[in-house]
Design an enzyme around this catalytic site. Sequence first.
Site, PDB file in Angstrom:
ATOM      1  N   LYS A 127     -10.958  -0.628  12.341  1.00  0.00           N
ATOM      2  CA  LYS A 127     -10.672  -0.448  10.918  1.00  0.00           C
ATOM      3  C   LYS A 127     -11.313   0.845  10.451  1.00  0.00           C
ATOM      4  CE  LYS A 127     -10.901  -2.653   6.376  1.00  0.00           C
ATOM      5  NZ  LYS A 127      -9.566  -2.735   5.818  1.00  0.00           N
ATOM      6  N   CYS A 182      -3.111   5.813   4.212  1.00  0.00           N
ATOM      7  CA  CYS A 182      -3.356   4.767   3.233  1.00  0.00           C
ATOM      8  C   CYS A 182      -2.771   5.122   1.863  1.00  0.00           C
ATOM      9  CB  CYS A 182      -4.851   4.531   3.099  1.00  0.00           C
ATOM     10  SG  CYS A 182      -5.297   2.884   3.573  1.00  0.00           S
ATOM     11  N   LYS A 241      -2.387   9.756  12.178  1.00  0.00           N
ATOM     12  CA  LYS A 241      -1.572   8.631  11.693  1.00  0.00           C
ATOM     13  C   LYS A 241      -0.869   9.045  10.408  1.00  0.00           C
ATOM     14  CE  LYS A 241      -1.605   3.687  10.682  1.00  0.00           C
ATOM     15  NZ  LYS A 241      -2.396   2.446  10.765  1.00  0.00           N
TER      16      LYS A 241
END
Lengths: 471, 438
Positions: free
Chosen positions: B45, B134, B172
């Site tokens: 995480k 995110c 990412k």
Amino acid sequence: MSKLKPILPKAKAREAMEEIKPAFASQEAVTEANRCLYCYDAPCIMACPTGIDIPGFIKKIAYDNVKGAARTILTANILGNSCARVCPTKVLCEGACVLEDRDHDPIDIGRLQRYATDRVLETGEQVVAVSPLKSGKKVALIGGGPASLGCAAELVRLGHEAVVFEKKEHPGGLNTYGIAYYKMKPEISLAEVEMIEKLGVEFRCGIEVGTDLAVDKILQEFDAVFLGIGLGQGRRLAIPGEDLPEVADAIDFIAEIHSQPLETVKLGKNVVVLGCGNTAIDAVSQAKRLGAESATILYRRSEEEMSAYGFEYALAKSERCEFMFQVAPVEILETNGHVSGIRLAKTDSNAQPITGSEFTVNCDHVIKALGQTKMEKTLLEWFPKLKLGAGGKIEVDPLTQETSIPGVYAGGDAANGGAEVVNAVAEGKRAALHLHQTFTGEAVTPPAQTTRYGIEPPFGSGFYEPVRVSG
Amino acid sequence: MADLSINFAGVKSPNPFWIASGPPGNSAYQCHRAFEAGWGGVVWKTIGEAIVNQSSRYSALQLNGQRMVGFNNIELISDRAPETNFKEIREVKDRWPDRVIVASLMVETREQWHEFIKRSEDAGADAIECNFGCPHGMCERGMGSAVGQNPAVIETIAGWCAEVAEIPVIIKLTPNITDVAQPGRAAKAGGADAISLINTINSITQVNLDTFCPEPSVGGQSSHGGYCGAAVKPIALNMVETIANDPQINLPVSGIGGINTWRDAAEFIALGSTSVQVCTAVMQKGFRIVADMAEGLSDYLDSKGMQSVEELRGRALPNILNWENLNLNYARIAQIDYDKCIGCNLCHIACEDGAHQCIDLVDPAALGVGEGPGRLPGKPVPKVRDEDCVGCNLCSLVCPVDHCITMIDVENGKERLSWAEYQAGVEAGTMEPIPPHP
């Protein structure tokens, strides 16, 4: 004085008569509703005598519009809740379900229909629309059973007045007094009656037409009459011992269960039921549940010939009711004026007794479920010109339910000879639609799923002739 | 038995199944459990300066009674201290040396990136994954998708990472952009070793119609969250393919987005993924699902005679062309198997109301078909009007019976013709224009 007596205490009797098909919990209902394929020109609709838009209401359940689902059902069939419980769905809607012949179970339409309508029945919320226009026309409905209820509800919805005359204490007919208790308690039928009363139907109970109220008076006061009087007394056997105190008719035995506390219903230790139709199954199953040591069906024909539905037969067997086929009653035996047994003869393949084959079965309670007589005598007293058909059924126009006497309509068992609650409702509704047309000149199209291919009913609508599929 | 092991940008993994950065990879305890269950790797995480989370974080889309078809969250990166995370990475790596641990990172300055990469390497991480995806919370602070939506910033930060990292740098990407190839190319230009995608999609899953607050509710108010789960798979596949098929990028891809089963995983691999990452499915069902994924993929590879995952990788890529290069002369039509047709007639109404009006309902006797399973005697059956069928597939998609409606090739004797060729032909006068559909 009969020697029959109550067997089970209150709690046990209630437990024994608990409904066999419990209600869906909401998650279960949604899961089941989501299995429905939402067929176009769905065969379940065609198989429903009242033509309920079944895929339509099922998708409403799936989409969290339960009230709308109840509205769809009750608009098509005002007794949608009791029909959900007592309809032989396996040979109607569920029997026609396209999933039935695949490696799937059909959609549990009956329980979904009950799920959708239970809440409305509980809250008393009115979901069915009633026309604000009033015609001032009044219809008298004689007999308070499903046919009259179906007709009366539809009439008030269309803006006419409807008054139901019922000789018993409560309306509902066999729905209140004659359904196996474990399928539907009488309170359900009474809640439906209350809902119909709220729509505007007037009920006058405890009135015997012909005695308390002359037919002529009804004809003067009302614009039309609907006969929903059902069937008469149970048939007689005409054998010795038939009038002994422990010999009863199945209809009366079941009515007793519905009119008094379960723990006070009297029965014998060894009950025999004569006949093997669906009423016989209801009687034998309830006798067994209420504590009879043995409950046995005696039938003069073979297992294959019984008129009871296969699933009813299976239910009774699962409750350890017993069955004797190819036997005919010869005499009900007595000891000191009370039933002590029944003398039977074996029958041949034509159901005729075989000489010298007689034998005795011990029993102390005989219930006759041999079918009911028609009300020919009463009907002809009321309406001397009324045309009766084969077996004493009232002759009606199949498209309008009108009898040979203009303005007099009929439906339900009195006209169809004995069918399901849902057939009675459909017939009552059909009469109401024709009455409306007569009163206003305006035709109401029954709720039917139209197809654009010019295919006449039964395809496109279950309203006129439901598609029956084999059980 | 096919070899499930992979080599991802130089990192060896016993299988292609990795836990995607998120709640399941938040602690050593969870990583131990993941590896015990058989996962090949865990992307930790996201580690950054410890944040503070809101209470009430997840929401889901239910569809036709099925739970969590889609899922969203407003949870931020790890709320644990970086030193705790790095200490636990070391612990897990020592115990599971053959498995992959990727440190997902999200920090702001060049110095911080350098520091966190160093700490990741010291902890034994096999690679780092830069979280530029995110879409909630962190982007308001100039991180996460705020970076991923700006190719120039991606290139800069990827450069900061590449200049110090001794382990592979994975970037990412966020799907909350117009053309995912642009950030992909920026990552390549900055020196990234690999790309992973997709991160979550901006979303509101539902509105509570009593309180008028969307879910998840934080004391009666909410925020847009990141959408994931099975519902996002088609979007993720499209973006994975875009990156994998882009000749300017040419980097290993780790595919993420809605993977629940071995079949999902195989599809991502066929579209160019070397490893696949799973989070939501684990949040719903636990780490145990990897057993079925590994077994299913292995059996599938065996059934296709493939020796390794590598043989499957990218197998579907050559079959994805621009629309203008598809064959205009190809034709298919629907064919109904009346031995299977149950008479629901959903194909009819779908075609009639929703497509091209070429399925009639006809008397089965006229068609010479008998009773089928579930069909009432005499009930009209659907019939395709072959000459009007455009081969759209809709009927075969709505049909509830397997293999009842099949789409069959029509042999029309015509040669392959692309839109581009057709345009050129018409322009040159060598080809007649195709008349418009009536």
